[in-house]
Every structure is written in C-alpha cells, then in structure tokens.
Design an enzyme around this catalytic site. Structure first.
Site, PDB file in Angstrom:
ATOM      1  N   ASP A  62       0.838  -1.196   0.000  1.00 22.66           N
ATOM      2  CA  ASP A  62       0.000   0.000   0.000  1.00 22.66           C
ATOM      3  C   ASP A  62       0.880   1.255   0.000  1.00 22.66           C
ATOM      4  OD1 ASP A  62      -2.480   1.549   0.380  1.00 22.66           O
ATOM      5  OD2 ASP A  62      -1.737   1.866   2.408  1.00 22.66           O
ATOM      6  N   ASP A  69      -6.466  -6.000  -1.882  1.00 26.13           N
ATOM      7  CA  ASP A  69      -5.422  -6.327  -0.898  1.00 26.13           C
ATOM      8  C   ASP A  69      -4.326  -7.195  -1.505  1.00 26.13           C
ATOM      9  OD1 ASP A  69      -6.750  -4.907   1.023  1.00 26.13           O
ATOM     10  OD2 ASP A  69      -7.505  -6.638   2.126  1.00 26.13           O
ATOM     11  N   GLU A  88      -2.023  -5.226  -3.773  1.00 25.27           N
ATOM     12  CA  GLU A  88      -1.028  -4.475  -3.011  1.00 25.27           C
ATOM     13  C   GLU A  88       0.025  -5.406  -2.411  1.00 25.27           C
ATOM     14  OE1 GLU A  88      -3.592  -0.538  -1.689  1.00 25.27           O
ATOM     15  OE2 GLU A  88      -3.485  -2.224  -0.295  1.00 25.27           O
TER      16      GLU A  88
END
Length: 223
Positions: free
Chosen positions: A48, A116, A119
């Site tokens: 991230d 998710d 990332e």
C-alpha cells in the site's frame, strides 16, 4: 514447502513480476481463510505504501497542479476499487489461494480481497527486487488509470457537500442502513439525505464506496 503452482509462477512472470524468494510470493497470494502462518496481510500493508509513493512521485513529476488536486487524484488512483480493477485486468483471481468456503461466498471477486492481494504483490516485488523495480511495476500496471485522467473529477461526496451549501441546505447526512454477507465479501447499504430535498440509497462492497455511490445517485436525481 511453500511452492507456487507452475501456472501461477508463469503468470507472475508474464505480468512483469520477478520472483526470487518463492515463499514471499506464496504468502502474497494466500488469503487468511487458509489458516496458514503466512498470508498476504503484512505484505499488503507494505505494498500500500509502495503504491502510494510511486503514484505520488508520478503525479508530482507529471503535473504542476496544486496539492489539493494532486491529493484528489492520488486518492482515486490508489483506492481499493482501482486496485481491484487492476487485479481483474491482469487475471489475478484464479491465482489467489483461498478456502473453498470463502471462495463460494464470493471472495475471489471481492474488491477488498482483490485490492489487498494486488497491493501484497507490490510488497513482494519491493522486498524481492527493490523500490525502483516495484515502482516500475506500478507505472506499468497503473498507466491506463493515470493516462485516463482518473481522479480529476470532483469526488461525489465533495460535489454533494458543495451543492447543499450552495443551495442553503443543511449538510448531507449519511446513514448505514444494512450490512450483509461474510466479512470478506460484505455488502454495505447507505442512505444519504438532504433535509427538505430528498434521499438516495446505494449498495457497495465498502461503506466508503456505498457513500460515494449514494452521493452520486443523489446528485443525478436532485442536482
């Protein structure tokens, strides 16, 4: 042994990733429902930040826009929804290691999970090959979003806030009216209303996205 399937290793290479430490990439593709010691969460945390810095660097270099405009574009381009869109575009879903139950509950097509894992793959690239190569992957995969002007339009919630103020109305009120489904594939329904004007309702995979869609619906109906 945490070995990738040959087809997954080939897919990673074809996408542009460079796999050295196979266990790292195995973890990046592993959902918590598998109950294993290593899953994607820690790598997602790192990825991230890699994504955010890579996009911020790109925007700063490509534009002389003021900070507020840069932040608006950054938030749109690194959003969970955009990460999930990128993930779908490269065919990530079949390579996620997820339990049968979580998969049958819609986990493979969940914006949250796809975003998710996307990332997490950037986090693995950063650890395995360094920031410059990880940034190169961001530039490669996110280029269409950057070149399409994603994030240049005003955020629907900001637009509605300004519309209400401009029409001497109270600020819009958002209410979560329903939450359904399992945690990894939850659906949120949000109502937004402006006093003495009306209301709109929307459902999405996150509360923030539902609020955004509700604001957009409201503006289409009453703006």
């Amino acid at each position: 042994m945490n070995a990738l399937k040959p087809e997954t290793r080939d897919w990673l290479a074809e996408t542009g990733f460079t796999v050295k430490d196979e266990a790292l990439w195995f973890a990046a593709l592993t959902h918590g429902s598998m109950g294993e010691k290593q899953d994607y969460e820690r790598l997602e945390f790192l990825g991230d930040r890699v994504l955010g810095l890579s996009i911020a660097d790109w925007l700063y270099a490509q534009s002389d826009a003021p900070e507020g405009k840069l932040a608006q574009r950054l938030n749109a381009i690194v959003s969970r929804e955009m990460c999930a869109t990128i993930a779908r575009g490269i065919g990530l879903a079949p390579h996620i290691r997820i339990s049968k139950q979580a998969s049958s509950d819609g986990g493979r097509d969940s914006d949250n999970i796809l975003g998710d894992v996307m990332e997490a793959l950037l986090g693995a690239e950063f650890i395995d090959n360094g920031f410059v190569q990880a940034r190169g992957m961001v530039h490669l995969l996110w280029r269409p979003a950057l070149e399409s002007g994603a994030g240049k339009a005003k955020h629907p919630k900001s637009a509605l806030q300004e519309w209400a103020a401009g029409n001497q109305r109270r600020p819009p009120e958002y209410e979560l009216v329903d939450r359904s489904g399992p945690d990894h594939a939850a659906k949120f329904t949000v109502r937004v209303k402006v006093h003495k004007v009306g209301e709109a309702v929307a459902t999405a995979g996150s509360k923030q996205e539902a609020e955004k869609q509700a604001a957009r619906e409201f503006m289409e109906k009453f703006g």
